[in-house]
Write a protein that holds these residues in place. Sequence first.
Motif, PDB file in Angstrom:
ATOM      1  N   TYR A  23      12.643 -26.273 -16.534  1.00  0.00           N
ATOM      2  CA  TYR A  23      12.275 -26.550 -15.182  1.00  0.00           C
ATOM      3  C   TYR A  23      12.750 -25.206 -14.620  1.00  0.00           C
ATOM      4  N   GLN A  24      12.030 -24.704 -13.615  1.00  0.00           N
ATOM      5  CA  GLN A  24      12.056 -23.344 -12.916  1.00  0.00           C
ATOM      6  C   GLN A  24      12.285 -23.715 -11.535  1.00  0.00           C
ATOM      7  N   VAL A  25      13.538 -23.163 -10.749  1.00  0.00           N
ATOM      8  CA  VAL A  25      13.768 -23.410  -9.327  1.00  0.00           C
ATOM      9  C   VAL A  25      12.739 -22.657  -8.774  1.00  0.00           C
ATOM     10  N   PRO A  26      12.107 -23.200  -7.577  1.00  0.00           N
ATOM     11  CA  PRO A  26      11.041 -22.826  -6.828  1.00  0.00           C
ATOM     12  C   PRO A  26      11.534 -21.529  -6.293  1.00  0.00           C
ATOM     13  N   ALA A  32      15.444 -19.152   0.209  1.00  0.00           N
ATOM     14  CA  ALA A  32      15.954 -19.599   1.669  1.00  0.00           C
ATOM     15  C   ALA A  32      17.236 -19.306   1.774  1.00  0.00           C
ATOM     16  N   LYS A  33      17.996 -19.110   0.418  1.00  0.00           N
ATOM     17  CA  LYS A  33      19.570 -18.858   0.679  1.00  0.00           C
ATOM     18  C   LYS A  33      20.421 -19.917   1.569  1.00  0.00           C
ATOM     19  N   PHE A  34      20.043 -20.494   2.549  1.00  0.00           N
ATOM     20  CA  PHE A  34      20.952 -21.462   3.111  1.00  0.00           C
ATOM     21  C   PHE A  34      20.285 -22.594   3.345  1.00  0.00           C
ATOM     22  N   ALA A 106      19.425 -22.826   8.931  1.00  0.00           N
ATOM     23  CA  ALA A 106      19.014 -23.435   7.886  1.00  0.00           C
ATOM     24  C   ALA A 106      17.476 -23.254   7.445  1.00  0.00           C
ATOM     25  N   LYS A 107      17.076 -23.233   6.353  1.00  0.00           N
ATOM     26  CA  LYS A 107      15.900 -23.112   5.833  1.00  0.00           C
ATOM     27  C   LYS A 107      15.139 -24.476   5.291  1.00  0.00           C
TER      28      LYS A 107
END
Length: 147
Positions: A23-26, A32-34, A106-107
Amino acid sequence: MNTIDEVIERGPYKATWESLSEYQVPKWYRRAKFGIFIHWGVYSVPAFGSEWYSRNMYIQGTPEFEHHVATYGPHKDFGYKDFIPMFTADKFDPAEWADLFKEAGAKYVVPVAEHHDGFQMYNSELSEFNAVKMGPKRDVLGELKAE
């Protein structure tokens, strides 16, 4: 084969560490960071310890057990289910929450729809233990999604 096994079988990953490690984190998530993860439910009523209160309150010797007996009495008289009518969400304002999340930068927002206590924060045909049929009698997740 049960439903869970069928879903896993159709999915992109197998129930193995080797498969899951692919699995790869999108990229959007990394950029987005937050974001905000919401852990809110019936366990917020006793507001003691953590969202594991529903489990730990039944384990003798835990702080949750001691707190529960001292505050609410013996489990035979007041169990976890007795918190449900007290979980009214009377101050829950999904529009206000959404505005606050946006103002905070927040993103993304990830509400926990059903924690391990089994109480669903959405309307469900699978269980009567949900926020539409008990407690606040509102589709908390649906209202938040709409905002």
